[in-house]
Motif scaffolding. Structure first.
Motif, PDB file in Angstrom:
ATOM      1  N   ARG A 179      12.454  -7.196 -11.452  1.00 31.86           N
ATOM      2  CA  ARG A 179      12.967  -6.046 -10.933  1.00 31.86           C
ATOM      3  C   ARG A 179      13.390  -5.452 -12.191  1.00 31.86           C
ATOM      4  N   VAL A 180      12.941  -4.356 -12.005  1.00 33.92           N
ATOM      5  CA  VAL A 180      13.709  -2.716 -12.890  1.00 33.92           C
ATOM      6  C   VAL A 180      14.095  -1.701 -12.389  1.00 33.92           C
ATOM      7  N   GLU A 181      15.278  -1.029 -11.959  1.00 32.11           N
ATOM      8  CA  GLU A 181      16.817  -0.671 -11.635  1.00 32.11           C
ATOM      9  C   GLU A 181      15.880   0.489 -11.843  1.00 32.11           C
ATOM     10  N   PRO A 182      16.774   1.367 -11.695  1.00 31.51           N
ATOM     11  CA  PRO A 182      16.154   2.957 -11.411  1.00 31.51           C
ATOM     12  C   PRO A 182      16.647   3.221 -12.544  1.00 31.51           C
ATOM     13  N   ARG A 227      14.189   6.623  -8.533  1.00 34.96           N
ATOM     14  CA  ARG A 227      15.433   6.332  -7.825  1.00 34.96           C
ATOM     15  C   ARG A 227      15.463   5.009  -7.809  1.00 34.96           C
ATOM     16  N   VAL A 228      14.767   4.468  -7.127  1.00 30.40           N
ATOM     17  CA  VAL A 228      14.247   3.534  -6.272  1.00 30.40           C
ATOM     18  C   VAL A 228      14.483   2.329  -7.430  1.00 30.40           C
ATOM     19  N   PRO A 229      14.326   1.104  -7.120  1.00 32.00           N
ATOM     20  CA  PRO A 229      14.123  -0.367  -7.530  1.00 32.00           C
ATOM     21  C   PRO A 229      12.696  -0.188  -7.770  1.00 32.00           C
ATOM     22  N   THR A 230      12.090  -1.347  -8.537  1.00 35.99           N
ATOM     23  CA  THR A 230      10.592  -1.660  -8.306  1.00 35.99           C
ATOM     24  C   THR A 230      11.153  -3.250  -7.638  1.00 35.99           C
ATOM     25  N   ALA A 260       1.415  -1.166  -0.179  1.00 34.02           N
ATOM     26  CA  ALA A 260      -0.005   0.380  -0.237  1.00 34.02           C
ATOM     27  C   ALA A 260       0.778   1.664   0.473  1.00 34.02           C
ATOM     28  N   ASN A 261       1.868   1.019   0.441  1.00 31.37           N
ATOM     29  CA  ASN A 261       3.262   2.463   0.650  1.00 31.37           C
ATOM     30  C   ASN A 261       3.665   2.446  -0.560  1.00 31.37           C
ATOM     31  N   THR A 262       3.823   1.513  -1.310  1.00 32.94           N
ATOM     32  CA  THR A 262       4.014   1.680  -2.623  1.00 32.94           C
ATOM     33  C   THR A 262       4.437   2.383  -3.410  1.00 32.94           C
ATOM     34  N   ARG A 263       5.485   3.053  -3.680  1.00 33.51           N
ATOM     35  CA  ARG A 263       5.282   4.548  -4.611  1.00 33.51           C
ATOM     36  C   ARG A 263       6.169   4.167  -5.674  1.00 33.51           C
TER      37      ARG A 263
END
Length: 440
Positions: free
Chosen positions: A122-125, A96-99, A62-65
């Motif tokens: 995973r997708v890097e920044p 700026r953060v990986p998924t 829920a807090n993933t942005r």
């Protein structure tokens, strides 16, 4: 506002609990209740752990942005019925953060195939991922693709939240176009150079090529006979470019066709009109498509501003979405034909009555050449299974009536090939006989 967003995110997270997450939560609550009733502290710790795991997953998801952008590319954007097209998807991580784990699902109509789903670990920044899938339809039409749905999931698969993009695309599936042989069409212009002969299949600017002499004009262009007649120097004008014109008329009346689905007489007429229109465009004709509803493609005023590829695309796009009309006659197409001037007329016709054939006969005099594909719709309805190569009495009467008015009539039966029939339009032939074949 921030508290409201957090609350809505938590509500979405709880709604996104998977079967595994709900099972863990139910097992944890059950273990806590049993531990309280049985006074078992070890079981209480197990229950709290089981219940805390899905709750923690809800909070995390829920807090993933993530800030993720998507794009879609079709290859080709205009596909042919029965052939595959490829859809390319691109997902960019602009944050700026990986998924974490991303689940992609594109919304696709069922006639194009199952909904494609992809898992991106995973997708890097500032990175991106590209995936693709294939779609295919045997039915012409315009099909929406998208929007793309993005599912966020925790590493344990306890919770999934779906977020949808808004962008979508349209895939146009056009009818199949068959290559037609080159034939000499009735009334076709084959003049060269400064020939003043002009056949009815041509429509161009006024080619009376005399005007007054102007300083700088080439003296070799002086027309001495006219100079002597008018008493002043007269020169030949530059010949105006002439371009052959053609109109392809498509009969879309529901009462004029038989059969259903891709094997209907209407779908055969669609394919025939597409093949003829594209063939004429490739031969240099300024071609328009006209239906019994009066709709013309390209529209009025378009003139020759379209290239051959653009004009073919407009015609095929129109045929991709063409549908049966509720009209009873071809009268709404007569006014555009009368106003269209001279040119080659090719009509793909369904079932006609005597009055309609008579009105078509009157239009023949306005065209340089007139070719009619007249469909024997009874063969599509299975009404002449015992004698498939012989038309009904009414059909044969319409064939004779149109031929007597000057049309080149090409009778059509279910299963006939458009390229084979097109050879019957050769202007060097006096008639296009209705073939009768003896059975074995």
């Amino acid at each position: 506002m921030a508290q409201s967003d957090s609350a809505s995110g938590l509500r979405a997270g709880f709604r996104g609990l998977t079967t595994r997450g709900r099972s863990f939560l139910a097992a944890g609550v059950t273990a806590v209740v049993c531990a309280y009733l049985l006074d078992q502290n070890a079981l209480l710790r197990v229950g709290v752990l089981l219940a805390a795991l899905p709750l923690a997953a809800v909070v995390v998801v829920a807090n993933t942005r993530y800030r993720v952008a998507s794009g879609r590319r079709l290859s080709p954007r205009r596909a042919v019925a029965g052939q595959e097209a490829r859809v390319h998807l691109r997902v960019d991580n602009v944050s700026r953060v990986p998924t974490g784990v991303l689940l992609l699902e594109d919304k696709v109509p069922y006639v194009l195939g199952p909904r494609p789903r992809f898992v991106l670990d995973r997708v890097e920044p500032r990175g991106h991922r590209e995936v693709s899938y294939r779609v295919r339809s045997d039915l012409r039409g315009r099909y929406p693709l998208g929007p793309l749905q993005l599912r966020l999931s925790d590493p344990f698969g306890m919770c999934e939240v779906t977020r949808a993009f808004t962008a979508s695309d349209v895939l146009t599936v056009v009818p199949q176009v068959q290559a037609l042989p080159s034939v000499r069409l009735s009334g076709e212009w084959i003049g060269q150079g400064e020939s003043h002969s002009r056949t009815l299949a041509l429509a161009g600017d006024d080619d009376v090529i005399l005007r007054e002499y102007r300083p700088g004009d080439d003296l070799r262009r002086v027309h001495w006979r006219s100079t002597a007649r008018y008493g002043e120097l007269m020169v030949r004008r530059e010949e105006q470019p002439q371009q052959a014109r053609a109109t392809v008329v498509l009969d879309t009346r529901e009462i004029a066709h038989r059969g259903s689905g891709p094997a209907s007489s209407f779908e055969w007429a669609i394919g025939c009109a597409a093949s003829v229109a594209v063939h004429l465009l490739e031969r240099g004709y300024q071609t328009r498509l006209l239906t019994d509803t009066g709709q013309s493609v390209p529209g009025p005023g378009a003139g020759g501003s379209h290239s051959t590829a653009d004009a073919s695309g407009l015609v095929l796009d129109a045929l991709a979405v063409a549908d049966l009309s509720d009209g009873g006659t071809l009268s709404r197409a007569e006014d555009p034909l009368r106003a269209g001037g001279e040119g080659l007329l090719v009509a793909v016709l369904g079932e006609l009555d005597e009055a309609q054939a008579t009105r078509l006969g009157r239009l023949r005099s306005r065209a340089g050449g007139a070719i009619a594909f007249l469909l024997d719709t009874g063969t599509w309805a299975g009404l002449r299974m015992l004698a498939p190569h012989t038309g009904g009495d009414d059909f044969e009467a319409r064939v004779r009536q149109l031929r007597e008015s000057g049309w080149t009539v090409i009778p059509v039966r279910a299963g006939d090939s458009v390229p084979d029939l097109w050879r019957a339009a050769d202007g060097s032939r006096t008639t296009a006989p209705y073939r009768e074949e003896a059975g074995a």
